[in-house]
Scaffold this motif. Structure first.
Motif, PDB file in Angstrom:
ATOM      1  N   ARG A 108       0.865  -1.182   0.000  1.00 45.60           N
ATOM      2  CA  ARG A 108       0.000   0.000   0.000  1.00 45.60           C
ATOM      3  C   ARG A 108       0.898   1.227   0.000  1.00 45.60           C
ATOM      4  N   VAL A 109       0.700   2.097  -0.983  1.00 48.94           N
ATOM      5  CA  VAL A 109       1.571   3.259  -1.156  1.00 48.94           C
ATOM      6  C   VAL A 109       0.747   4.541  -1.156  1.00 48.94           C
ATOM      7  N   GLN A 110       1.421   5.631  -0.890  1.00 48.22           N
ATOM      8  CA  GLN A 110       0.781   6.942  -0.940  1.00 48.22           C
ATOM      9  C   GLN A 110       0.502   7.329  -2.389  1.00 48.22           C
ATOM     10  N   LYS A 111      -0.703   7.802  -2.647  1.00 44.39           N
ATOM     11  CA  LYS A 111      -1.067   8.193  -4.007  1.00 44.39           C
ATOM     12  C   LYS A 111      -0.196   9.346  -4.507  1.00 44.39           C
ATOM     13  N   VAL A 112       0.153  10.256  -3.623  1.00 43.95           N
ATOM     14  CA  VAL A 112       0.990  11.396  -4.015  1.00 43.95           C
ATOM     15  C   VAL A 112       2.364  10.911  -4.451  1.00 43.95           C
ATOM     16  N   SER A 113       2.930   9.990  -3.688  1.00 42.35           N
ATOM     17  CA  SER A 113       4.251   9.447  -4.031  1.00 42.35           C
ATOM     18  C   SER A 113       4.212   8.691  -5.351  1.00 42.35           C
ATOM     19  N   LEU A 114       3.128   7.956  -5.558  1.00 39.24           N
ATOM     20  CA  LEU A 114       2.986   7.187  -6.797  1.00 39.24           C
ATOM     21  C   LEU A 114       2.899   8.112  -8.002  1.00 39.24           C
ATOM     22  N   ALA A 115       2.207   9.224  -7.833  1.00 41.41           N
ATOM     23  CA  ALA A 115       2.063  10.190  -8.928  1.00 41.41           C
ATOM     24  C   ALA A 115       3.405  10.837  -9.273  1.00 41.41           C
ATOM     25  N   LYS A 116       4.261  11.024  -8.258  1.00 41.52           N
ATOM     26  CA  LYS A 116       5.554  11.665  -8.482  1.00 41.52           C
ATOM     27  C   LYS A 116       6.572  10.714  -9.090  1.00 41.52           C
ATOM     28  N   THR A 117       6.580   9.482  -8.616  1.00 37.54           N
ATOM     29  CA  THR A 117       7.599   8.531  -9.070  1.00 37.54           C
ATOM     30  C   THR A 117       7.218   7.802 -10.348  1.00 37.54           C
ATOM     31  N   GLY A 118       5.927   7.828 -10.681  1.00 37.60           N
ATOM     32  CA  GLY A 118       5.485   7.125 -11.877  1.00 37.60           C
ATOM     33  C   GLY A 118       5.122   5.685 -11.582  1.00 37.60           C
ATOM     34  N   LYS A 119       4.605   5.003 -12.597  1.00 38.91           N
ATOM     35  CA  LYS A 119       4.108   3.640 -12.407  1.00 38.91           C
ATOM     36  C   LYS A 119       4.905   2.613 -13.206  1.00 38.91           C
ATOM     37  N   GLY A 120       6.175   2.910 -13.420  1.00 44.48           N
ATOM     38  CA  GLY A 120       6.994   2.006 -14.214  1.00 44.48           C
ATOM     39  C   GLY A 120       7.140   0.619 -13.625  1.00 44.48           C
ATOM     40  N   CYS A 121       7.183   0.534 -12.294  1.00 46.50           N
ATOM     41  CA  CYS A 121       7.373  -0.769 -11.652  1.00 46.50           C
ATOM     42  C   CYS A 121       6.048  -1.376 -11.190  1.00 46.50           C
ATOM     43  N   ILE A 122       4.940  -0.664 -11.456  1.00 46.47           N
ATOM     44  CA  ILE A 122       3.634  -1.123 -10.992  1.00 46.47           C
ATOM     45  C   ILE A 122       3.014  -2.077 -12.010  1.00 46.47           C
ATOM     46  N   LEU A 123       2.667  -3.265 -11.553  1.00 47.19           N
ATOM     47  CA  LEU A 123       2.041  -4.264 -12.421  1.00 47.19           C
ATOM     48  C   LEU A 123       0.521  -4.165 -12.389  1.00 47.19           C
ATOM     49  N   GLN A 124      -0.022  -3.774 -11.258  1.00 50.96           N
ATOM     50  CA  GLN A 124      -1.472  -3.685 -11.108  1.00 50.96           C
ATOM     51  C   GLN A 124      -1.814  -2.737  -9.965  1.00 50.96           C
ATOM     52  N   GLU A 125      -2.812  -1.932 -10.176  1.00 49.96           N
ATOM     53  CA  GLU A 125      -3.321  -1.051  -9.127  1.00 49.96           C
ATOM     54  C   GLU A 125      -4.749  -1.485  -8.816  1.00 49.96           C
ATOM     55  N   PHE A 126      -5.009  -1.802  -7.567  1.00 49.33           N
ATOM     56  CA  PHE A 126      -6.298  -2.350  -7.181  1.00 49.33           C
ATOM     57  C   PHE A 126      -7.303  -1.249  -6.881  1.00 49.33           C
ATOM     58  N   GLU A 127      -8.541  -1.542  -7.205  1.00 54.39           N
ATOM     59  CA  GLU A 127      -9.614  -0.586  -6.955  1.00 54.39           C
ATOM     60  C   GLU A 127      -9.769  -0.350  -5.462  1.00 54.39           C
ATOM     61  N   ASP A 128      -9.895   0.901  -5.091  1.00 46.74           N
ATOM     62  CA  ASP A 128     -10.052   1.257  -3.683  1.00 46.74           C
ATOM     63  C   ASP A 128     -11.334   2.069  -3.537  1.00 46.74           C
ATOM     64  N   LYS A 129     -12.312   1.485  -2.840  1.00 41.66           N
ATOM     65  CA  LYS A 129     -13.599   2.153  -2.694  1.00 41.66           C
ATOM     66  C   LYS A 129     -13.665   3.077  -1.476  1.00 41.66           C
ATOM     67  N   ARG A 130     -12.591   3.145  -0.736  1.00 43.21           N
ATOM     68  CA  ARG A 130     -12.604   3.991   0.459  1.00 43.21           C
ATOM     69  C   ARG A 130     -12.530   5.456   0.049  1.00 43.21           C
ATOM     70  N   GLU A 131     -13.597   6.168   0.290  1.00 43.39           N
ATOM     71  CA  GLU A 131     -13.689   7.567  -0.139  1.00 43.39           C
ATOM     72  C   GLU A 131     -12.674   8.421   0.618  1.00 43.39           C
ATOM     73  N   GLY A 132     -11.951   9.215  -0.128  1.00 43.15           N
ATOM     74  CA  GLY A 132     -10.982  10.117   0.484  1.00 43.15           C
ATOM     75  C   GLY A 132      -9.671   9.465   0.880  1.00 43.15           C
ATOM     76  N   SER A 133      -9.454   8.219   0.494  1.00 46.16           N
ATOM     77  CA  SER A 133      -8.221   7.525   0.867  1.00 46.16           C
ATOM     78  C   SER A 133      -7.017   8.168   0.193  1.00 46.16           C
ATOM     79  N   THR A 134      -5.944   8.308   0.943  1.00 46.69           N
ATOM     80  CA  THR A 134      -4.710   8.902   0.398  1.00 46.69           C
ATOM     81  C   THR A 134      -3.722   7.835  -0.062  1.00 46.69           C
ATOM     82  N   THR A 135      -4.105   6.570   0.097  1.00 46.33           N
ATOM     83  CA  THR A 135      -3.219   5.478  -0.310  1.00 46.33           C
ATOM     84  C   THR A 135      -3.925   4.561  -1.293  1.00 46.33           C
ATOM     85  N   THR A 136      -3.148   3.751  -1.969  1.00 44.23           N
ATOM     86  CA  THR A 136      -3.710   2.780  -2.903  1.00 44.23           C
ATOM     87  C   THR A 136      -2.911   1.485  -2.826  1.00 44.23           C
TER      88      THR A 136
END
Length: 228
Positions: A108-136
């Motif tokens: 589980r990572v911070q969405k802000v950090s993911l946006a800055k570093t990019g998704k080059g190493c990410i294979l899959q991002e799971f759906e998160d239904k938690r409203e207002g969550s800052t992580t994914t």
């Protein structure tokens, strides 16, 4: 009280900083002693085979049982266990012994950090239904090539994995339209992925299970990475 290892690291940092101060002419001599404190070595209690089997026998929750079983056989980290998929299993591998591959992990990572570093190493991002969550929750490649490895199954683990795959099929057959197949090996009855922290607490309230994978990791001398 600080451990010897922490004091050693602080000493190393201060020594480097004051050495620069001397080189830059700010100080004449470094006040930090040359000899650094020794690192402390923490001894870990390691379970023997009987203790491991006793621990597994006490776990009634099937997800926790399989997760701990995989961990004990492969010395896996939490994210590696949660990051396994059915495609990682090879029941015919190693001349029929059976193997499973470790080449990714869940975190589980911070969405802000993911946006800055990019998704080059990410294979899959799971759906998160938690409203207002800052992580994914993400499935990503392992950090280093040396982390990729193939592990032999035991006969008991092999049979448990086969039963588990049949259980996944049965779960999906109950209500195919509402089943959310995450594609992971460890899934909730509705198909959603089991993230590391859920594997820890899936049997909370049952003292017989110790309700935590982290305890099993610690007792077995397996490093437990922090949950982000």
């Amino acid at each position: 009280m600080l451990s010897g290892t922490t004091i050693h690291e602080v000493h190393r940092l201060l020594r480097t900083a004051f050495q620069y101060a001397v080189e830059w002419g700010i100080l004449v001599k470094s006040p930090v002693p040359v000899d650094s404190p020794k690192k402390s070595i923490q001894e870990r209690a390691i379970w023997d085979a009987n203790e491991m089997w006793a621990a597994l026998a006490s776990m009634e929750d099937p997800i926790l049982h399989l997760a701990v079983h995989l961990t004990l056989v492969g010395a896996l980290r939490e994210g590696e266990v949660a990051g396994l998929t059915p495609e990682d299993l090879d029941f015919e591998g190693a001349d029929g012994t059976g193997t499973f591959r470790i080449n990714k992990c869940m975190q589980r990572v911070q969405k802000v950090s993911l946006a800055k570093t990019g998704k080059g190493c990410i294979l899959q991002e799971f759906e998160d239904k938690r409203e207002g969550s800052t992580t994914t929750l993400v499935l990503k490649k392992t950090k280093t090539a040396s982390s990729n490895r193939t592990i032999f199954m035991t006969a008991v683990l092999k049979e448990e994995l086969k039963r588990w795959l049949k259980r996944l099929e049965m779960d999906e057959a109950v209500d195919p339209e509402r089943y959310r197949n995450s594609g992971m090996l460890l899934r909730l009855p509705n198909g959603l992925a089991v993230e590391p922290i859920l594997a820890r607490s899936s049997s909370s309230g049952r003292t017989s299970t110790r309700s935590s994978l982290a305890l099993c990791f610690t007792v077995c001398g397996i490093p437990v990475p922090p949950i982000n």
